[in-house]
Design a protein around this motif. Structure first.
Motif, mmCIF file in Angstrom:
data_model
loop_
_atom_site.group_PDB
_atom_site.id
_atom_site.type_symbol
_atom_site.label_atom_id
_atom_site.label_comp_id
_atom_site.label_asym_id
_atom_site.label_seq_id
_atom_site.Cartn_x
_atom_site.Cartn_y
_atom_site.Cartn_z
ATOM 1 N N ASN A 205 3.758 -45.600 58.375
ATOM 2 C CA ASN A 205 4.000 -44.187 58.085
ATOM 3 C C ASN A 205 2.954 -43.290 58.737
ATOM 4 O O ASN A 205 3.149 -42.076 58.830
ATOM 5 C CB ASN A 205 3.975 -43.955 56.566
ATOM 6 C CG ASN A 205 5.250 -44.458 55.899
ATOM 7 O OD1 ASN A 205 6.347 -44.230 56.401
ATOM 8 N ND2 ASN A 205 5.108 -45.144 54.767
ATOM 9 N N LEU B 216 6.462 -44.933 62.496
ATOM 10 C CA LEU B 216 7.797 -45.368 62.086
ATOM 11 C C LEU B 216 8.866 -44.742 62.981
ATOM 12 O O LEU B 216 9.821 -45.416 63.384
ATOM 13 C CB LEU B 216 8.050 -45.006 60.624
ATOM 14 C CG LEU B 216 9.386 -45.499 60.047
ATOM 15 C CD1 LEU B 216 9.467 -47.024 60.089
ATOM 16 C CD2 LEU B 216 9.570 -44.999 58.612
ATOM 17 N N ASN C 25 12.831 -47.641 55.943
ATOM 18 C CA ASN C 25 11.666 -47.007 55.324
ATOM 19 C C ASN C 25 10.473 -47.955 55.397
ATOM 20 O O ASN C 25 10.651 -49.182 55.496
ATOM 21 C CB ASN C 25 11.942 -46.645 53.860
ATOM 22 C CG ASN C 25 13.040 -45.599 53.722
ATOM 23 O OD1 ASN C 25 13.028 -44.593 54.433
ATOM 24 N ND2 ASN C 25 13.989 -45.840 52.816
ATOM 25 N N ASN D 104 6.982 -49.500 53.729
ATOM 26 C CA ASN D 104 6.152 -49.713 52.541
ATOM 27 C C ASN D 104 5.724 -51.171 52.490
ATOM 28 O O ASN D 104 6.322 -52.039 53.133
ATOM 29 C CB ASN D 104 6.904 -49.328 51.259
ATOM 30 C CG ASN D 104 8.214 -50.077 51.123
ATOM 31 O OD1 ASN D 104 8.238 -51.273 50.836
ATOM 32 N ND2 ASN D 104 9.324 -49.371 51.356
#
Length: 769
Positions: free
Chosen positions: A229, A234, A291, A293
């Motif tokens: 991120n 990303l 996404n 994480n």
């Protein structure tokens, strides 16, 4: 002692036998004829394929020839202000293209207008990230050289275009587009058309990558840990992954593994899948939804990748060619085994795949973004005979990411340059041409500097082929799975063999990312054969390549919109009424063989029913006549026009409304055949006392009136095709458009008006795919 069989029963038996034999012979003849027709269609199909392949190989030879004049003084001196840029330049011989030649575009007022082009000029396109000089000129000397030496091919391209016009006209189609994409992103095409000024880059197109790398199994391994991120990594990851996916062709197979704390295969795949447009679109949609994480576990990423490949190999669901693993990360391991264990795992699998499956696997390691840890990613590449490429944000946006991602196909291009793959060509999945709204495909071939070893990839040539012609010849829809499989088979014929020395591999690393990407295994700095060499004694390149900049500052509509019958773009767009449609293969004149056979079987069943009905009637009549004969013999012939007989014939009731022309034709067609069968059969069996001479004559009459199934069907197809509204079209099944002369006994078909390269370079004279 058994009672003798009445002669009438014998006559009926022989008649039935003769009818069945005649029908069987006709059916066999028809099926054999259909098989011969299919064979002829396949020969015609292959003739077009081979013609297109020979044409693109001739283009390859021409560009390899003009490259030899790259450093000539005249080549560079005459290059300045002698090229036409599709964004900045006006075309001297621009004309408004006909609707079936160049698709109409949307003008500023929203109306659809014809587009202008110049079929006597080539155009040049430079990617935005490389057009850094004034008026969109390149500043890189190598790109300038590419523009200048490819200009020498213009006379050849013009002759080739005229030859294509003659060839495709027999199918009612315009000439195909022809083009060259350089390995550095420069693009030249004929005819010179108008496209949006967004810096088209041929290196991002499947036709380019397919010809420069061949078939391959590719696994994208994407880092989705939380650190991605930071600094826009990303977004950079997604752009890089999508760039690679878009370049794949149907000859390739692909899968995506994402990893953070753990790893998994995207979209729940357990094996690699074919890189069709549908599959690529699904993968791109999923990538856009990723996404970031979690932690970063390299070992889990490679373990999942090798499990995927193991199952794919075991099920023989691969291309059978090289394996590319594109590993994208910010380079920081935060959980799981360290980089030494990762390197050991990768090396073990590289050796296993080579020993067990004779497959060469290469790991391409990409360090994404600013402050990415380069040490681990680079050590994995250097320790496994792989390639490491750093990708920074500032360069990635603006298409430079294409240059970074090009390293993997340049490795395979070295394998395609050897003598075993000298005439390698690639076909891509049929797709809709943007500028013509027709289904088509592209055949392409790599271009090399063959004066050095290993041969240096210069770029890729390509030419378009229309699916209309293929569909018309073989009777298959251009987008059908059968048609797709044909092009998959064409594109998976050969695999490039990678046999590079350590110095050559280090040179490829240098070509991709400079000295920092090398592994220090070679002391050379020039790397001839891998890295293009600059022209000696040349320090002054033209800084203005374009013949004019008349279109500078004008909108796309102002440059491209035109009015039919006029040369210059109009001030106001005039809506066009002759939009181009995609020709459907369903309009093909070739019947479906399955339907034909089904019709023949139905005809056989109908004939059997008629024979059974006739047999019953004759038995009943014979029994009745036998009773009459026992009472009082009679010599009166039966009345063939009696009410009873008339009821057996098809007819129209008095109250029936008149039929349309087409319906009447269908009705008359059925009456002729059905009545001939019934009358002839009854004539043969009506009289027990008939002589053998009459029996023979009646059988001959039946044979004459009984058209073979092939004739029946041919006539039926004729009238169906002849009356479609008020528009007459071709009426015969065998009226297939003429194809180039082809002799299956020869090694290759002859090519009509085949163009030979011009002996010396001469003065100068895309459609976006």
């Amino acid at each position: 002692m058994a009672a003798p069989v009445p002669s009438s029963r014998k006559s009926r038996f022989y008649t039935t036998a003769v009818l069945l034999i005649v029908f069987a012979i006709d059916l066999n003849t028809f099926l054999c004829s259909a098989a011969d027709t299919d064979k002829e269609k396949e020969i015609a199909f292959q003739a077009i394929l081979q013609r297109m392949e020979q044409k693109v190989l001739a283009l390859r030879d021409e560009f390899e020839r003009v490259y030899q004049f790259r450093c000539d003084t005249n080549t560079l001196d005459q290059c300045g202000r002698n090229n036409y840029n599709d964004c900045y330049s006006s075309y001297p011989d621009a004309e408004c293209a006909a609707g079936d030649e160049y698709f109409e575009i949307k003008c500023e007022n929203g109306e659809t207008c014809p587009a202008s082009w110049d079929i006597k000029r080539t155009k040049v396109t430079i990617p935005d990230s490389l057009a850094l000089g004034p008026d969109g000129n390149p500043t890189d000397p190598e790109i300038i050289e590419s523009v200048c030496y490819t200009r020498l091919s213009d006379p050849f391209l013009l002759d080739n275009y005229e030859d294509d016009e003659n060839f495709w006209s027999q199918y009612g189609l315009p000439a195909s587009w022809t083009y060259f994409g350089a390995h550095n992103g420069m693009f030249r095409m004929l005819p010179a058309s108008r496209e949006e000024c967004y810096g088209y880059d041929p290196r991002r197109r499947p036709w380019f990558v397919a010809a420069s790398s061949g078939p391959k199994d590719l696994v994208l391994v994407l880092d989705t840990s939380g650190s991605m991120n930071d600094y826009g990594r990303l977004d950079l990851l997604k752009e890089a992954a999508i760039t690679v996916i878009e370049t794949l062709s149907v000859a390739d197979k692909v899968a995506i593994v994402t990893f953070s704390t753990d790893a998994s295969v995207l979209n729940g795949q357990n094996m690699l899948i074919r890189a069709t447009k549908e599959n690529k679109d699904k993968l791109i949609d999923t990538v856009n939804q990723i996404n970031a994480n979690g932690s970063t576990n390299f070992h889990a990423a490679f373990t999942e990748t090798f499990s995927l490949l193991d199952l794919t190999f075991q099920n023989e669901s691969t291309t059978g060619c090289n394996v590319a693993v594109l590993f994208m990360t910010d380079g920081k391991i935060t959980t799981g085994p360290g980089h030494e264990e990762v390197i050991e795992l990768v090396n073990t699998k590289v050796k296993e795949y080579k020993t067990d499956y004779d497959r060469t696997m290469t790991v391409f390691s990409f360090s994404l973004g600013r402050d990415a840890d380069e040490i681990v990613s680079k050590s994995i590449a250097c320790s496994t005979n792989g390639i490491w490429i750093p990708v920074e944000e500032s360069k990635a946006y603006g298409n430079d990411i294409t240059t970074a991602m090009a390293s993997y196909y340049k490795l395979y291009a070295l394998g395609l340059g050897d003598s075993a793959n000298e005439d390698f060509v690639a076909w891509v999945q049929p797709y809709e041409f943007y500028s013509r709204k027709r289904m088509g495909t592209t055949v392409s071939a790599p271009v090399y500097d063959r004066s050095v070893t290993p041969h240096l990839l210069l770029g890729v040539v390509g030419t378009d082929a229309y699916m209309d012609a293929f569909a018309e010849i073989i009777g298959e829809d251009a987008s059908s799975s059968d048609m797709l499989q044909r092009f998959i088979n064409l594109s998976t014929a050969r695999c490039p063999k990678i046999e590079l020395t350590e110095c050559e591999l280090d040179a490829l690393r240098f070509l991709g990312s400079g000295e920092r990407a090398t592994c220090g295994v070679c002391n050379k700095t020039g790397y001839p054969g891998i890295v293009p060499q600059k022209c000696a004694f040349q320090s002054d390149w033209p800084n203005q390549l374009w013949a004019n900049t008349d279109m500078k500052g004008k909108s796309y509509a102002e440059k491209a919109c035109c009015e039919a019958g006029f040369k210059d773009p109009p001030d106001v767009c005039t809506p066009s009424t002759n939009a181009v449609g995609v020709k459907s293969a369903s309009k093909s004149k070739s019947p479906n063989v399955v339907a034909i056979v089904g019709g023949a079987v139905a005809a056989a069943f109908l004939l059997a029913c008629v024979l059974v009905s006739v047999n019953k009637r004759v038995r009943k009549r014979s029994k009745h006549r036998s009773t009459q004969n026992n009472a009082a013999p009679s010599t009166v012939e039966p009345n063939l026009t009696s009410p009873e007989r008339q009821n057996e014939l098809p007819h129209r009731s008095e109250n029936e409304e008149p039929q349309s022309q087409r319906s009447q034709l269908m009705s008359n067609h059925s009456i002729d055949h059905s009545s001939s069968h019934i009358i002839s059969t009854n004539d043969l069996t009506q009289d027990v006392a008939s002589t053998s001479t009459r029996d023979v004559a009646s059988i001959q009459t039946l044979e004459e009136s009984h058209l073979s199934p092939s004739v029946h069907l041919s006539n039926h197809i004729t009238y169906q095709n002849e009356y479609k509204g008020d528009i007459p079209i071709a009426t015969k099944v065998d009226e297939i458009p003429t194809v180039p002369p082809y002799n299956p006994d020869l090694e290759s078909p002859s090519v009509q008006n085949f163009v030979t390269p011009s002996p010396e370079p001469s003065s100068p004279a895309h459609r976006i795919k």
